[in-house]
Design a protein around this motif. Structure first.
Motif, short mmCIF file in Angstrom:
data_model
loop_
_atom_site.label_atom_id
_atom_site.label_comp_id
_atom_site.label_asym_id
_atom_site.label_seq_id
_atom_site.Cartn_x
_atom_site.Cartn_y
_atom_site.Cartn_z
N ALA A 93 7.58 -10.98 40.48
CA ALA A 93 7.42 -11.93 41.60
C ALA A 93 8.73 -12.61 41.96
O ALA A 93 8.94 -13.02 43.10
N GLY A 94 9.61 -12.76 40.97
CA GLY A 94 10.92 -13.37 41.24
C GLY A 94 11.18 -14.62 40.42
O GLY A 94 12.07 -15.41 40.75
N LYS A 95 10.48 -14.80 39.33
CA LYS A 95 10.61 -16.02 38.52
C LYS A 95 12.01 -16.13 37.90
O LYS A 95 12.67 -17.15 38.01
N1 LIG Z 1 20.07 -7.45 40.17
C1 LIG Z 1 19.03 -6.96 40.82
N2 LIG Z 1 19.17 -5.96 41.73
C2 LIG Z 1 18.15 -5.48 42.44
N3 LIG Z 1 16.87 -5.93 42.30
C3 LIG Z 1 16.66 -6.91 41.42
C4 LIG Z 1 17.72 -7.49 40.63
N4 LIG Z 1 17.19 -8.45 39.86
C5 LIG Z 1 15.87 -8.49 40.12
N5 LIG Z 1 15.55 -7.57 41.07
C6 LIG Z 1 14.22 -7.34 41.63
O1 LIG Z 1 13.74 -8.60 42.14
C7 LIG Z 1 12.35 -8.72 41.89
C8 LIG Z 1 12.12 -10.01 41.10
O2 LIG Z 1 12.61 -9.83 39.77
P1 LIG Z 1 12.50 -10.97 38.65
O3 LIG Z 1 13.09 -10.41 37.41
O4 LIG Z 1 13.05 -12.22 39.17
O5 LIG Z 1 10.91 -11.09 38.49
P2 LIG Z 1 10.05 -11.87 37.42
O6 LIG Z 1 8.99 -12.58 38.18
O7 LIG Z 1 10.92 -12.67 36.55
O8 LIG Z 1 9.41 -10.66 36.61
P3 LIG Z 1 8.91 -10.55 35.07
O9 LIG Z 1 7.73 -11.48 34.93
O10 LIG Z 1 8.50 -9.12 34.97
O11 LIG Z 1 10.06 -10.91 34.21
C9 LIG Z 1 11.92 -7.46 41.18
O12 LIG Z 1 11.37 -6.58 42.13
C10 LIG Z 1 13.21 -6.93 40.60
O13 LIG Z 1 13.14 -5.52 40.47
#
Ligand SMILES: Nc1ncnc2c1ncn2[C@@H]1O[C@H](COP(=O)(O)OP(=O)(O)OP(=O)(O)O)[C@@H](O)[C@H]1O
Length: 414
Positions: free
Chosen positions: A114-116
């Motif tokens: 989601a992007g957290k």
């Molecule tokens: N450096 C990057 N380059 C390209 N895409 C990225 C990068 N970092 C994150 N993303 C993408 O951005 C979106 C959000 O990633 P993020 O890691 O913030 O999610 P999250 O909510 O923390 O997920 P999780 O609960 O699985 O850790 C995802 O689709 C991820 O693949």
């Protein structure tokens, strides 16, 4: 001497004795075979035999950890306005607006991807984004993410790594924290480079926690902790006077100390008052309301199976008017039931605001009295109550604003 001081003293005596035992044992091992040192070796063997060994009582063995004090920040700690983030052409979120105040403890939730993590990195200044992000006056921020473990210096010992990051902590306190994170006795002398991934992550977390800060950003801090370490951290988080922003899938952990929840969903960030339980209850209610609404709309659209046969009067239009009236009444009823919880919430917040403002004014009068200032313990008590009232007032204003916003939203939609 209070209990905490006594415990600290006892632990310090215990640690000193342990260090002395370790030194003597090392001396014996090293010089056992040397005849020139035979006398000294023997004297150390005897010394160890005669030693009355200190034991830590059960309660002393229970590890507590409190954060090093940091100077307080200004009232506002973080402001985000219309923040957008995309990777290549993929939008992660848009129009994120957020305003946090001193003492707020925010849990960030959302499905995987989601992007957290990205949001936390943006807040920490580790990831660029469009929009305005600003930290408040005197905000000192620390960040813990999974990659921190890779940035540790491999040749340092665990104890050195954490002790050097701490500014005003004694070795005993650092050892106590490391104990909470499962590094006990000689283990703290291990070099970081020989540690497993999970162990390195625990060292990185301990290293972050000993730095004095008033805003902590933590990404999945409990990933490599056992249940006891989680509890130690949880208790420390609840007592921490600064602000916390935490991403964690560990619901029990986060639930125990957050007062706000930011939900990232479909690229939007929605702020909820309360802890994770409150947030989940509000979502459940919203989903139920939505499902009920859809059901009603569907049944209204369906042609009536046994439609009454139109009479002449109906054909003249008075039947349609009746139906119109019925639908309008039904719609009004739906609207009222949608508005009711928000109206109740706004009314309750208004009552609280009134009460808190009155108390705050009373305390202000009290605090203006020089006699009170001369009586330090009373002054501290009153100023603590004043700060608490001010904090609660801010929260109630936010609740009221949110409820009013919802009321307007529902009314505009109708
Ligand atoms: N450096 C990057 N380059 C390209 N895409 C990225 C990068 N970092 C994150 N993303 C993408 O951005 C979106 C959000 O990633 P993020 O890691 O913030 O999610 P999250 O909510 O923390 O997920 P999780 O609960 O699985 O850790 C995802 O689709 C991820 O693949």
């Amino acid at each position: 001497m209070d209990k905490a001081q006594r415990m600290e003293l006892e632990r310090s005596a215990y640690d000193n004795q342990q260090a002395m035992i370790k030194q003597a044992e090392q001396f014996i091992i090293r010089f056992r075979a040397k005849s020139t040192k035979a006398k000294q070796v023997q004297s150390r063997v005897k010394q160890l035999e005669k030693l009355e060994r200190l034991e830590l009582s059960e309660s002393e063995r229970t590890i507590h950890f409190s954060f090093p004090p940091a100077m307080p920040s200004g009232r506002d700690i973080l402001q985000m306005d219309q923040v957008n983030k995309s990777f290549d052409n993929k939008k992660v979120f848009r129009d994120v607006c957020l305003s946090l105040q001193r003492g707020d403890k925010l849990g960030v939730v959302g499905v995987n991807g989601a992007g957290k993590t990205t949001l936390l990195k943006i807040m920490a200044g580790l990831e660029a984004a469009e929009g305005d992000i600003s930290l408040g006056h005197n905000v000192v921020l620390t960040y813990f993410g999974q990659h921190q473990a890779q940035e540790l210096y491999g040749e340092s010992s665990i104890l050195d790594t954490v002790y050097h990051a701490a500014q005003d902590m004694t070795v005993t306190k650092v050892r106590s924290l490391l104990g909470a994170f499962l590094f006990t006795g000689d283990e703290v002398d291990k070099q970081v480079q020989v540690l497993s991934g999970g162990e390195k992550s625990r060292v990185a977390l301990a290293k972050m926690l000993v730095k004095p800060a008033n805003l902590m950003l933590l990404d999945e801090p409990t990933n490599h902790l056992d249940i006891t370490s989680q509890e130690v951290l949880q208790e420390a988080m609840a007592q921490y006077e600064g602000s916390i922003i935490v991403v964690s899938h560990n619901r029990a952990f986060v639930n125990s100390f957050v007062n706000k929840v930011l939900e990232i969903r479909d690229g939007r960030a929605i702020l909820h008052e309360g802890n994770i339980d409150d947030y989940l209850a509000a979502r459940k209610q919203l989903e139920e309301d939505k499902a009920g609404q859809q059901k009603k709309e569907k049944s209204q659209k369906k042609p009536q199976k046994s439609a009454p046969v139109k009479t002449e009067q109906d054909a003249s239009g008075s039947g349609d008017r009746k139906e119109d009236r019925r639908l309008r009444a039904q719609r009004r009823q739906q609207l009222n039931s949608q508005l009711k919880p928000w109206k109740n919430k706004a009314a309750a917040a208004e009552k609280q605001v009134e009460k808190l403002e009155k108390r705050k004014e009373e305390l202000e009068v009290l605090m203006a009295d020089p006699d009170l200032y001369a009586d330090q313990p009373r002054w501290l008590k009153v100023s603590k109550e004043y700060n608490e009232a001010a904090k609660q007032l801010e929260r109630q204003y936010a609740v009221w604003e949110e409820a009013q916003g919802k009321i307007e939203e529902v009314e505009n939609e109708s």
